[in-house]
Design a protein around this motif. Structure first.
Motif, PDB file in Angstrom:
ATOM      1  N   ILE A 106       2.610 -21.067 -30.121  1.00  0.00           N
ATOM      2  CA  ILE A 106       4.079 -20.034 -30.408  1.00  0.00           C
ATOM      3  C   ILE A 106       4.985 -20.583 -29.854  1.00  0.00           C
ATOM      4  O   ILE A 106       5.122 -20.917 -28.667  1.00  0.00           O
ATOM      5  N   TYR A 107       6.147 -21.191 -30.496  1.00  0.00           N
ATOM      6  CA  TYR A 107       7.122 -22.012 -30.096  1.00  0.00           C
ATOM      7  C   TYR A 107       8.475 -21.392 -30.424  1.00  0.00           C
ATOM      8  O   TYR A 107       8.673 -20.889 -31.390  1.00  0.00           O
ATOM      9  N   VAL A 108       9.536 -21.466 -29.450  1.00  0.00           N
ATOM     10  CA  VAL A 108      10.955 -20.737 -29.472  1.00  0.00           C
ATOM     11  C   VAL A 108      11.778 -21.523 -29.116  1.00  0.00           C
ATOM     12  O   VAL A 108      11.550 -22.503 -28.088  1.00  0.00           O
ATOM     13  N   CYS A 109      12.907 -21.797 -29.795  1.00  0.00           N
ATOM     14  CA  CYS A 109      13.872 -22.714 -29.574  1.00  0.00           C
ATOM     15  C   CYS A 109      14.795 -22.478 -28.268  1.00  0.00           C
ATOM     16  O   CYS A 109      15.578 -21.171 -28.700  1.00  0.00           O
ATOM     17  N   HIS A 110      14.672 -23.006 -27.327  1.00  0.00           N
ATOM     18  CA  HIS A 110      15.516 -22.754 -26.203  1.00  0.00           C
ATOM     19  C   HIS A 110      17.116 -22.651 -26.610  1.00  0.00           C
ATOM     20  O   HIS A 110      17.563 -21.586 -26.279  1.00  0.00           O
ATOM     21  N   HIS A 111      17.658 -23.617 -27.560  1.00  0.00           N
ATOM     22  CA  HIS A 111      19.053 -23.523 -27.828  1.00  0.00           C
ATOM     23  C   HIS A 111      19.357 -22.158 -28.352  1.00  0.00           C
ATOM     24  O   HIS A 111      20.548 -21.468 -28.187  1.00  0.00           O
ATOM     25  N   SER A 112      18.453 -21.679 -29.273  1.00  0.00           N
ATOM     26  CA  SER A 112      18.715 -20.212 -29.847  1.00  0.00           C
ATOM     27  C   SER A 112      18.778 -19.195 -29.073  1.00  0.00           C
ATOM     28  O   SER A 112      19.682 -18.287 -29.215  1.00  0.00           O
ATOM     29  N   LEU A 113      17.857 -19.328 -28.040  1.00  0.00           N
ATOM     30  CA  LEU A 113      17.841 -18.121 -27.021  1.00  0.00           C
ATOM     31  C   LEU A 113      19.299 -18.250 -26.182  1.00  0.00           C
ATOM     32  O   LEU A 113      19.808 -17.171 -25.944  1.00  0.00           O
ATOM     33  N   ASN A 114      19.510 -19.385 -25.833  1.00  0.00           N
ATOM     34  CA  ASN A 114      20.798 -19.379 -25.194  1.00  0.00           C
ATOM     35  C   ASN A 114      22.050 -19.053 -25.854  1.00  0.00           C
ATOM     36  O   ASN A 114      22.877 -18.147 -25.391  1.00  0.00           O
ATOM     37  N   GLN A 115      22.254 -19.556 -26.969  1.00  0.00           N
ATOM     38  CA  GLN A 115      23.209 -19.123 -27.946  1.00  0.00           C
ATOM     39  C   GLN A 115      23.293 -17.694 -27.994  1.00  0.00           C
ATOM     40  O   GLN A 115      24.445 -16.982 -27.828  1.00  0.00           O
ATOM     41  N   ARG A 116      22.248 -16.799 -27.753  1.00  0.00           N
ATOM     42  CA  ARG A 116      22.400 -15.439 -27.891  1.00  0.00           C
ATOM     43  C   ARG A 116      22.253 -14.672 -26.527  1.00  0.00           C
ATOM     44  O   ARG A 116      22.056 -13.589 -26.609  1.00  0.00           O
ATOM     45  N   GLY A 117      22.303 -15.434 -25.708  1.00  0.00           N
ATOM     46  CA  GLY A 117      22.113 -14.881 -24.180  1.00  0.00           C
ATOM     47  C   GLY A 117      20.982 -14.142 -23.972  1.00  0.00           C
ATOM     48  O   GLY A 117      20.711 -13.030 -23.204  1.00  0.00           O
ATOM     49  N   LEU A 118      19.797 -14.791 -24.543  1.00  0.00           N
ATOM     50  CA  LEU A 118      18.397 -14.036 -24.394  1.00  0.00           C
ATOM     51  C   LEU A 118      17.714 -14.491 -23.056  1.00  0.00           C
ATOM     52  O   LEU A 118      17.443 -15.714 -23.044  1.00  0.00           O
ATOM     53  N   ASN A 163       1.819 -16.164 -23.859  1.00  0.00           N
ATOM     54  CA  ASN A 163       1.714 -17.733 -24.237  1.00  0.00           C
ATOM     55  C   ASN A 163       2.845 -18.137 -25.217  1.00  0.00           C
ATOM     56  O   ASN A 163       2.468 -18.903 -26.239  1.00  0.00           O
ATOM     57  N   VAL A 164       3.888 -17.753 -25.044  1.00  0.00           N
ATOM     58  CA  VAL A 164       5.080 -18.423 -25.922  1.00  0.00           C
ATOM     59  C   VAL A 164       5.686 -19.400 -25.322  1.00  0.00           C
ATOM     60  O   VAL A 164       5.899 -19.636 -23.884  1.00  0.00           O
ATOM     61  N   GLN A 165       5.807 -20.430 -25.936  1.00  0.00           N
ATOM     62  CA  GLN A 165       6.139 -21.870 -25.321  1.00  0.00           C
ATOM     63  C   GLN A 165       7.653 -22.121 -25.816  1.00  0.00           C
ATOM     64  O   GLN A 165       7.872 -22.105 -27.077  1.00  0.00           O
ATOM     65  N   VAL A 166       8.660 -22.153 -24.893  1.00  0.00           N
ATOM     66  CA  VAL A 166      10.240 -22.274 -25.022  1.00  0.00           C
ATOM     67  C   VAL A 166      10.253 -23.836 -25.117  1.00  0.00           C
ATOM     68  O   VAL A 166       9.825 -24.617 -24.123  1.00  0.00           O
TER      69      VAL A 166
END
Lengths: 122, 98
Positions: free
Chosen positions: A80-92, A100-103
């Motif tokens: 399970i992969y999450v885009c770090h850039h998208s998190l940043n953009q949204r201040g999350l 086990n979520v991999q950023v």
């Protein structure tokens, strides 16, 4: 003819509540899991909102399908992969409703996605 | 390992095309179709030109002409729908951005 094991990537780009995309996508992942088809989940753009902890869909009279994410583990869906850039953009912050979520940074996210033979985007 | 990106929405309205560019690799191809044709005149198109060689950038001619999107040989190659079918079959994998 060697049958190479094909893997599926499910790319989630929709927020969880206002559209059915997120629920449909999770259903598809679980169906693949139940057939032991290798599947990996990718969250990009507004899709990252799906994994944020402490959401309460019942407050807007919606079925809390988000807790179904916990079922992924039972189907051995662990990539399970999450885009770090998208998190940043949204201040999350990296506070997710499941383990086990991999950023991944943008490049790793892109390269990882390219490993799969089939990509379904919701 | 190359991937075909089918882009069907306008970057003036959604960030599907931006997300496509975020995962784009040098060996990939992009096809603009439907409202994706408007991306040809978006600032992001320059990013596509920087990341991928011109011969790998396509637009469906009929879809662009239907929308009076002017086509510039320096920025894009035209494709018929039949040719798109061949391209899809030739490419190992594809993803649709819509």
């Amino acid at each position: 003819m060697s049958i190479t094991e094909k893997s599926v990537a499910i790319l989630n780009a929709s927020p969880p509540l206002s559209k059915a995309n997120a629920k449909d996508s999770l259903d598809v992942a679980l169906i693949f899991g139940s057939y032991e088809q290798a599947v990996s989940l990718y969250f990009q753009g507004d899709g990252v909102y799906q994994l944020i902890a402490e959401q309460q869909p019942e407050l807007i009279q919606q079925k809390d399908f988000l807790k179904t994410f916990a079922a992924l583990e039972f189907y051995d869906i662990e990539n399970i992969y999450v885009c770090h850039h998208s998190l940043n953009q949204r201040g999350l912050a990296e506070k997710f409703s499941i383990e086990n979520v991999q950023v991944l940074n943008q490049d790793d996210f892109a390269i990882s996605l390219h490993q799969h033979q089939t990509i379904l985007r919701f | 390992m190359s991937m075909l990106h089918l882009v069907r929405t306008s970057a003036f309205q959604t960030d599907d095309f931006q997300q496509c560019l975020n995962v784009l690799q040098p060996t990939d191809c992009i096809v603009l179709l439907d409202d994706g044709c408007y991306n040809l005149n978006h600032d992001l198109w320059q990013e596509a030109l920087n990341k991928v060689a011109l011969p790998a950038l396509y637009i469906i001619e009929a879809h662009a002409q239907a929308r009076a999107v002017t086509l510039d040989k320096e920025k894009i190659n035209t494709l018929s729908l039949d040719a798109l079918m061949t391209l899809i079959c030739e490419t190992e994998k594809s993803v649709t951005w819509q």
